[in-house]
Design a protein around this motif. Structure first.
Motif, mmCIF file in Angstrom:
data_model
loop_
_atom_site.group_PDB
_atom_site.id
_atom_site.type_symbol
_atom_site.label_atom_id
_atom_site.label_comp_id
_atom_site.label_asym_id
_atom_site.label_seq_id
_atom_site.Cartn_x
_atom_site.Cartn_y
_atom_site.Cartn_z
ATOM 1 N N ASP A 336 -5.286 -8.603 -6.098
ATOM 2 C CA ASP A 336 -4.751 -9.179 -4.864
ATOM 3 C C ASP A 336 -3.803 -8.202 -4.182
ATOM 4 O OD1 ASP A 336 -6.134 -11.538 -5.290
ATOM 5 O OD2 ASP A 336 -4.470 -12.479 -6.378
ATOM 6 N N GLY A 337 -2.955 -7.537 -4.967
ATOM 7 C CA GLY A 337 -2.028 -6.565 -4.410
ATOM 8 C C GLY A 337 -2.733 -5.354 -3.822
ATOM 9 N N LEU A 338 -3.805 -4.914 -4.488
ATOM 10 C CA LEU A 338 -4.582 -3.782 -3.970
ATOM 11 C C LEU A 338 -5.239 -4.134 -2.639
ATOM 12 C CD1 LEU A 338 -6.278 -2.541 -7.282
ATOM 13 C CD2 LEU A 338 -4.423 -1.418 -6.039
ATOM 14 N N ARG A 339 -5.726 -5.356 -2.530
ATOM 15 C CA ARG A 339 -6.347 -5.808 -1.284
ATOM 16 C C ARG A 339 -5.315 -5.841 -0.153
ATOM 17 N NH1 ARG A 339 -7.769 -10.412 -3.020
ATOM 18 N NH2 ARG A 339 -9.527 -9.575 -4.180
ATOM 19 N N TYR A 340 -4.130 -6.304 -0.459
ATOM 20 C CA TYR A 340 -3.026 -6.367 0.507
ATOM 21 C C TYR A 340 -2.716 -4.963 1.038
ATOM 22 C CZ TYR A 340 1.849 -7.407 1.979
ATOM 23 O OH TYR A 340 3.032 -7.545 2.668
ATOM 24 N N MET A 341 -2.659 -3.988 0.138
ATOM 25 C CA MET A 341 -2.389 -2.610 0.546
ATOM 26 C C MET A 341 -3.552 -2.022 1.338
ATOM 27 S SD MET A 341 -1.512 0.704 -1.848
ATOM 28 C CE MET A 341 0.270 0.504 -1.909
ATOM 29 N N LYS A 342 -4.761 -2.279 0.891
ATOM 30 C CA LYS A 342 -5.956 -1.757 1.570
ATOM 31 C C LYS A 342 -6.034 -2.269 3.003
ATOM 32 C CE LYS A 342 -10.979 -1.436 0.936
ATOM 33 N NZ LYS A 342 -12.129 -1.849 0.103
ATOM 34 N N GLU A 343 -5.540 -3.478 3.231
ATOM 35 C CA GLU A 343 -5.547 -4.068 4.572
ATOM 36 C C GLU A 343 -4.401 -3.562 5.444
ATOM 37 O OE1 GLU A 343 -5.491 -8.228 3.675
ATOM 38 O OE2 GLU A 343 -7.623 -8.289 3.113
ATOM 39 N N GLY A 344 -3.597 -2.643 4.919
ATOM 40 C CA GLY A 344 -2.535 -2.016 5.702
ATOM 41 C C GLY A 344 -1.287 -2.857 5.867
ATOM 42 N N LYS A 345 -1.075 -3.808 4.981
ATOM 43 C CA LYS A 345 0.061 -4.729 5.125
ATOM 44 C C LYS A 345 1.325 -4.235 4.417
ATOM 45 C CE LYS A 345 -3.005 -8.767 5.486
ATOM 46 N NZ LYS A 345 -3.469 -9.997 4.816
ATOM 47 N N ASN A 346 1.216 -3.188 3.636
ATOM 48 C CA ASN A 346 2.340 -2.712 2.838
ATOM 49 C C ASN A 346 3.102 -1.617 3.579
ATOM 50 O OD1 ASN A 346 2.742 -0.895 -0.241
ATOM 51 N ND2 ASN A 346 3.918 -2.633 0.453
ATOM 52 N N SER A 347 4.412 -1.808 3.805
ATOM 53 C CA SER A 347 5.213 -0.815 4.535
ATOM 54 C C SER A 347 6.653 -0.838 4.052
ATOM 55 C CB SER A 347 5.175 -1.114 6.038
ATOM 56 O OG SER A 347 6.063 -0.268 6.743
ATOM 57 N N GLY A 348 7.181 0.329 3.714
ATOM 58 C CA GLY A 348 8.590 0.442 3.361
ATOM 59 C C GLY A 348 8.951 -0.177 2.028
ATOM 60 N N GLU A 349 7.962 -0.582 1.248
ATOM 61 C CA GLU A 349 8.198 -1.199 -0.055
ATOM 62 C C GLU A 349 7.138 -0.723 -1.045
ATOM 63 O OE1 GLU A 349 9.887 -5.655 0.655
ATOM 64 O OE2 GLU A 349 7.776 -5.351 1.157
ATOM 65 N N LYS A 350 7.472 -0.776 -2.309
ATOM 66 C CA LYS A 350 6.543 -0.417 -3.377
ATOM 67 C C LYS A 350 6.143 -1.693 -4.108
ATOM 68 C CE LYS A 350 4.934 3.259 -5.687
ATOM 69 N NZ LYS A 350 4.134 4.286 -5.018
ATOM 70 N N ILE A 351 4.861 -1.971 -4.163
ATOM 71 C CA ILE A 351 4.381 -3.135 -4.912
ATOM 72 C C ILE A 351 4.445 -2.819 -6.405
ATOM 73 C CG2 ILE A 351 2.384 -4.594 -5.405
ATOM 74 C CD1 ILE A 351 1.542 -4.216 -2.477
ATOM 75 N N VAL A 352 5.103 -3.709 -7.140
ATOM 76 C CA VAL A 352 5.295 -3.518 -8.581
ATOM 77 C C VAL A 352 4.933 -4.809 -9.302
ATOM 78 C CG1 VAL A 352 6.948 -2.916 -10.407
ATOM 79 C CG2 VAL A 352 7.170 -1.873 -8.137
ATOM 80 N N TYR A 353 4.390 -4.661 -10.515
ATOM 81 C CA TYR A 353 3.995 -5.807 -11.343
ATOM 82 C C TYR A 353 4.712 -5.714 -12.699
ATOM 83 C CZ TYR A 353 0.051 -5.416 -8.105
ATOM 84 O OH TYR A 353 -0.730 -5.295 -6.977
ATOM 85 N N ARG A 354 5.098 -6.891 -13.219
ATOM 86 C CA ARG A 354 5.594 -6.959 -14.585
ATOM 87 C C ARG A 354 4.409 -7.236 -15.504
ATOM 88 N NH1 ARG A 354 11.418 -6.383 -15.817
ATOM 89 N NH2 ARG A 354 10.975 -7.602 -17.680
ATOM 90 N N ILE A 355 4.358 -6.552 -16.620
ATOM 91 C CA ILE A 355 3.248 -6.721 -17.548
ATOM 92 C C ILE A 355 3.610 -7.753 -18.622
ATOM 93 C CG2 ILE A 355 1.699 -5.544 -19.162
ATOM 94 C CD1 ILE A 355 1.472 -4.687 -16.211
#
Length: 355
Positions: A336-355
């Protein structure tokens, strides 16, 4: 707070590339390590454009996706002396290229000299995970003698010199602004107005709207037409063309993180365009889009020596991690996060996940 597991399982969950240009969560063996390597129990992993691009465009089937990780060292090779089991570390690997090496998994492995120790009481796991692919790219692009070759911290440039970072709010751009500023350079950057304050807080001296039709002439004015170093962190034909128009007369160097555009190069034959591909810092051969890249020992050596400086930079608060956008759901939500980035919605922030 995540805790270190007392025993290492035989299998782990990992996000693995599929033939149909997707990635799925699978159970695979926990990787074995070489004598100079570490096994890390991942606590947080961060996202980069290269992650979805490797799934969508490269598609090495059955390989583990993901580049940036932070976590506990749970096993060390017999030749490792600099790091101990239980240490907290962060690092970078070439996700999407190996069946036993990648960040989007419960465990990852790395060479012991290609991680940095996270000093106690400094940054969070999520913060540390942001300082992988983009951070390394900024380091190599700015300071490697065969890239921009800037004066490398802790040293400082002795006279006023400008550098232009195109895309100051990109992940690479945010680190490039900070590192160039620490080395004493005057930094001019472009971004959208909503990220002006962010770039200023990181050390940018002059900031312009990348959509401003007069931006190249404004950059020439603020730098007094003395610009010979440009780092393009976006890298389209449009951005490289604009970058070429900001250079002062005489030789210059443009560093790009995507392939150079020939139509931009013809604008200034005296400006050298050089492509940074950070995987070379890992010191391994690899193939990308059919091109063979031999191991580059000099790139690895440069990164190893720089990584030794990172714990002190973090401890003193001299380098800030990217602003974190924590994406809930762990490994299962990465698609889901990769799709969000691929759609150009990510700006000025780094998407991070807790494992």
């Amino acid at each position: 707070m995540s805790t270190m597991k007392t025993s290492i399982p035989m299998t782990m969950k990992a996000l693995v590339t599929q033939e149909n240009k997707t990635a799925s969560l699978r159970d695979i063996p926990v990787p074995s390590i070489d004598d100079d390597e570490l096994l890390i129990q991942n606590v947080a992993v961060a996202q980069n454009p290269t992650d979805w691009q490797y799934i969508d465009r490269v598609t090495n089937v059955d390989t583990i996706v993901g580049c940036d990780f932070s976590g506990y060292v749970v096993k060390i090779g017999k030749d490792v002396t600099s790091i101990s089991v239980g240490d907290k570390v962060a690092g970078f690997t070439q996700g999407g290229n190996y069946t036993d090496r990648g960040a989007y998994a419960e465990y990852s492995k790395a060479s012991a000299d290609l991680v940095w120790k996270i000093p106690d009481g400094t940054v969070t796991w999520e913060d540390a995970a942001t300082m992988g692919c983009a951070f390394w790219t900024a380091i190599q692009g700015l300071f490697h003698p065969m890239r921009l070759g800037l004066v490398e911290i802790p040293h400082k440039v002795e006279r006023e010199q400008w550098i232009f970072v195109y895309g100051g709010s990109s992940s690479v751009g945010m680190f490039a602004i900070q590192l160039a500023h620490l080395a004493g350079y005057q930094v001019v950057t472009t971004t959208s107005p909503k990220n002006f304050d962010l770039c200023k807080s990181l050390g940018a001296d002059a900031i312009f709207d990348y959509k401003d039709p007069e931006v190249s002439s404004k950059i020439k004015a603020v730098t007094k037409d003395t610009l010979h170093h440009v780092f393009d962190t976006i890298c389209t034909l449009q951005t490289q063309t604009l970058a070429m128009k900001t250079f002062a007369p005489g030789p210059g160097k443009l560093i790009v993180i995507q392939p150079p555009q020939p139509d931009a190069q013809i604008l200034r034959e005296d400006v050298q365009i050089d492509h940074v591909l950070i995987y070379t810092a890992l010191g391994r051969d690899f193939v990308l889009f059919g091109k063979f890249y031999p191991a580059a020992p000099e790139d690895r050596v440069h990164m190893v020596q720089f990584l030794k400086k990172v714990p002190a930079l973090v401890e003193k608060g001299l380098v800030k991690p990217n602003p974190v956008k924590l994406w809930e759901g762990g490994l299962a939500s990465i698609n889901d996060g990769l799709r969000y980035m691929k759609e150009g919605k990510n700006s000025g922030e780094k998407i991070v996940y807790r494992i």
